[in-house]
Design an enzyme around this catalytic site. Structure first.
Site, PDB file in Angstrom:
ATOM      1  N   GLU A 186      10.784 -12.702  -1.980  1.00 49.51           N
ATOM      2  CA  GLU A 186       9.456 -12.738  -1.344  1.00 49.51           C
ATOM      3  C   GLU A 186       8.694 -13.943  -1.892  1.00 49.51           C
ATOM      4  O   GLU A 186       8.802 -14.260  -3.099  1.00 49.51           O
ATOM      5  CB  GLU A 186       8.701 -11.445  -1.720  1.00 49.51           C
ATOM      6  CG  GLU A 186       7.250 -11.405  -1.322  1.00 49.51           C
ATOM      7  CD  GLU A 186       6.503 -10.236  -1.974  1.00 49.51           C
ATOM      8  OE1 GLU A 186       6.847  -9.833  -3.109  1.00 49.51           O
ATOM      9  OE2 GLU A 186       5.564  -9.718  -1.331  1.00 49.51           O
ATOM     10  N   ASN A 226       2.556 -12.328   4.930  1.00 46.14           N
ATOM     11  CA  ASN A 226       3.607 -12.383   3.912  1.00 46.14           C
ATOM     12  C   ASN A 226       4.897 -12.220   4.704  1.00 46.14           C
ATOM     13  O   ASN A 226       5.203 -11.124   5.174  1.00 46.14           O
ATOM     14  CB  ASN A 226       3.396 -11.242   2.903  1.00 46.14           C
ATOM     15  CG  ASN A 226       4.336 -11.349   1.725  1.00 46.14           C
ATOM     16  OD1 ASN A 226       5.407 -11.944   1.826  1.00 46.14           O
ATOM     17  ND2 ASN A 226       3.934 -10.776   0.606  1.00 46.14           N
ATOM     18  N   LYS A 244       5.383  -8.663   6.565  1.00 45.21           N
ATOM     19  CA  LYS A 244       5.224  -7.487   5.696  1.00 45.21           C
ATOM     20  C   LYS A 244       4.208  -6.492   6.275  1.00 45.21           C
ATOM     21  O   LYS A 244       3.076  -6.855   6.591  1.00 45.21           O
ATOM     22  CB  LYS A 244       4.778  -7.945   4.310  1.00 45.21           C
ATOM     23  CG  LYS A 244       4.735  -6.868   3.245  1.00 45.21           C
ATOM     24  CD  LYS A 244       4.449  -7.532   1.910  1.00 45.21           C
ATOM     25  CE  LYS A 244       4.453  -6.556   0.756  1.00 45.21           C
ATOM     26  NZ  LYS A 244       4.240  -7.289  -0.548  1.00 45.21           N
ATOM     27  N   GLU A 301      -3.100  -9.193  -2.659  1.00 50.09           N
ATOM     28  CA  GLU A 301      -2.356  -9.381  -1.398  1.00 50.09           C
ATOM     29  C   GLU A 301      -3.190  -8.946  -0.195  1.00 50.09           C
ATOM     30  O   GLU A 301      -3.135  -9.570   0.863  1.00 50.09           O
ATOM     31  CB  GLU A 301      -1.049  -8.577  -1.427  1.00 50.09           C
ATOM     32  CG  GLU A 301       0.055  -9.204  -2.260  1.00 50.09           C
ATOM     33  CD  GLU A 301       1.397  -8.560  -1.971  1.00 50.09           C
ATOM     34  OE1 GLU A 301       1.926  -7.882  -2.865  1.00 50.09           O
ATOM     35  OE2 GLU A 301       1.902  -8.711  -0.852  1.00 50.09           O
ATOM     36  N   CYS A 340       9.189  -6.311  -0.444  1.00 50.86           N
ATOM     37  CA  CYS A 340       8.601  -5.774  -1.661  1.00 50.86           C
ATOM     38  C   CYS A 340       8.058  -4.349  -1.545  1.00 50.86           C
ATOM     39  O   CYS A 340       8.812  -3.409  -1.515  1.00 50.86           O
ATOM     40  CB  CYS A 340       7.531  -6.730  -2.173  1.00 50.86           C
ATOM     41  SG  CYS A 340       7.259  -6.494  -3.923  1.00 50.86           S
ATOM     42  N   ASN A 381       8.401  -9.347  -5.530  1.00 52.78           N
ATOM     43  CA  ASN A 381       7.731  -9.798  -6.751  1.00 52.78           C
ATOM     44  C   ASN A 381       7.047  -8.553  -7.295  1.00 52.78           C
ATOM     45  O   ASN A 381       6.066  -8.096  -6.700  1.00 52.78           O
ATOM     46  CB  ASN A 381       6.635 -10.848  -6.453  1.00 52.78           C
ATOM     47  CG  ASN A 381       7.170 -12.196  -6.035  1.00 52.78           C
ATOM     48  OD1 ASN A 381       7.089 -13.158  -6.790  1.00 52.78           O
ATOM     49  ND2 ASN A 381       7.703 -12.314  -4.833  1.00 52.78           N
TER      50      ASN A 381
END
Ligand code: ING
Length: 308
Positions: A47, A107, A124, A143, A169, A194
């Site tokens: 990611e 993302n 994502k 995020e 993730c 991550n």
């Protein structure tokens, strides 16, 4: 003739805040070449592989924030990766911060075929963390400030001799992620992550990060009869220790290969996609055994409603 695809999780160690794209791409190319030498057809990068995990900071300057995003993919700094992958005949999946023309931020993860064709893009869905800075934290997890959830949801695509899906993730922690792709016939899920070892809202989870990461992916693989290839950006990145332990998980739920460093490391596995049916056609024969008449709350409500 069994459908064996040789796949690698290409784990990255830390990427510095000021590390130029060219330096990161050079590291990706080294992993790609190693993968080609080992006969891999597909390489999975982590990611947000091109930059440091910048949501750990509150970045107020819009230009500074934009600098962590890719406005074009491939762009000048990433084209060498696409070019060499095509020359080597290796497909890859790459996580990066996407800035669209109409300035939406996602993302994102790409899937590129061995001949360089663009196959798929996934954005994502489960965006963790918080929207506003929380100074009480030793580092931020913004995020939700920097990325919108992907509007298209989950997908699967025919590629590499089977049915491929992607997740990023935090997506891996939600059973719905696997089941939606399972219902779309997925046989190989590609994941980058991550994951800081320290989870500020509940530090008791810190020592369990590796266990929880494996737990959810092993369960998701087994319950949906799919392979999972998970690639970390790990190690101490800008002072934040992050989970490595990239791995490849079989439809049985077994971890068949795992990283043993927290740096740039290739984790290779020969994935027999026909193994999926040992589970999809028996225990997890969805058409025969799922009881959807009782699953209503899963999509009818967001939060839990305990009895009075
Ligand atoms: N990171 C984390 C993840 O879900 C997190 C969020 C951090 C969860 C620390 C638990 C502990 O792995 C991303 N990028 O989703």
């Amino acid at each position: 003739m069994s459908r064996v695809v040789t796949v690698a999780a290409a784990q990255l160690g830390p990427v510095g805040r000021d590390e130029p794209r060219s330096s990161v791409v050079a590291r990706l190319l080294a992993l790609l070449r190693e993968a080609a030498a080992e006969g891999c057809e597909l390489v999975v990068f982590p990611e947000l592989a091109l930059t440091t995990f910048f949501p750990r900071w509150h970045i107020e300057d819009p230009e500074e924030l934009d600098a962590f995003f890719e406005a074009e993919m491939p762009g000048p700094s990433t084209r060498p990766l696409f070019d060499e992958a095509r020359e080597l005949g290796v497909g890859f999946s790459l996580g990066y911060a996407e800035l669209t023309e109409d300035r939406h931020r996602y993302n994102t993860q790409l899937l590129v075929a061995p001949d360089g064709r663009f196959l798929a893009k996934y954005r994502k869905v489960h965006v963790p963390g918080h929207e506003e800075p929380e100074p009480w934290r030793p580092f931020q997890h913004l995020e939700r400030r920097y990325f919108e959830p992907g509007p298209q949801g989950f997908g699967t695509w025919r590629a590499f001799g089977g049915v491929v899906g992607m997740m990023i993730c935090n997506d891996r922690r939600w059973p719905e992620t696997y089941r939606v792709m399972g219902l779309l016939g997925v046989e190989l899920i590609l994941c980058g992550y991550n994951t800081p070892l320290h989870y500020a809202p509940d530090p008791s989870q810190d020592v369990l990060q590796g266990f929880h990461s494996a737990l959810v992916m092993q369960a998701g693989a087994y319950q949906n009869g799919t392979w999972v290839v998970a690639s970390a950006k790990g190690g101490v990145e800008e002072g934040v220790d992050s989970l490595a332990q990239s791995c490849v998980i079989a439809p049985s739920g077994q971890i068949v290969a795992q990283a043993y460093t927290a740096g740039d490391e290739l984790v290779v596995a020969h994935c027999d996609l026909d193994w999926c049916d040992r589970y999809k056609k028996t225990l997890f024969d969805f058409e025969r055994y799922r009881m959807i008449e009782h699953y209503g709350p899963i999509t009818a409500q967001r939060g839990a409603t305990p009895p009075q």
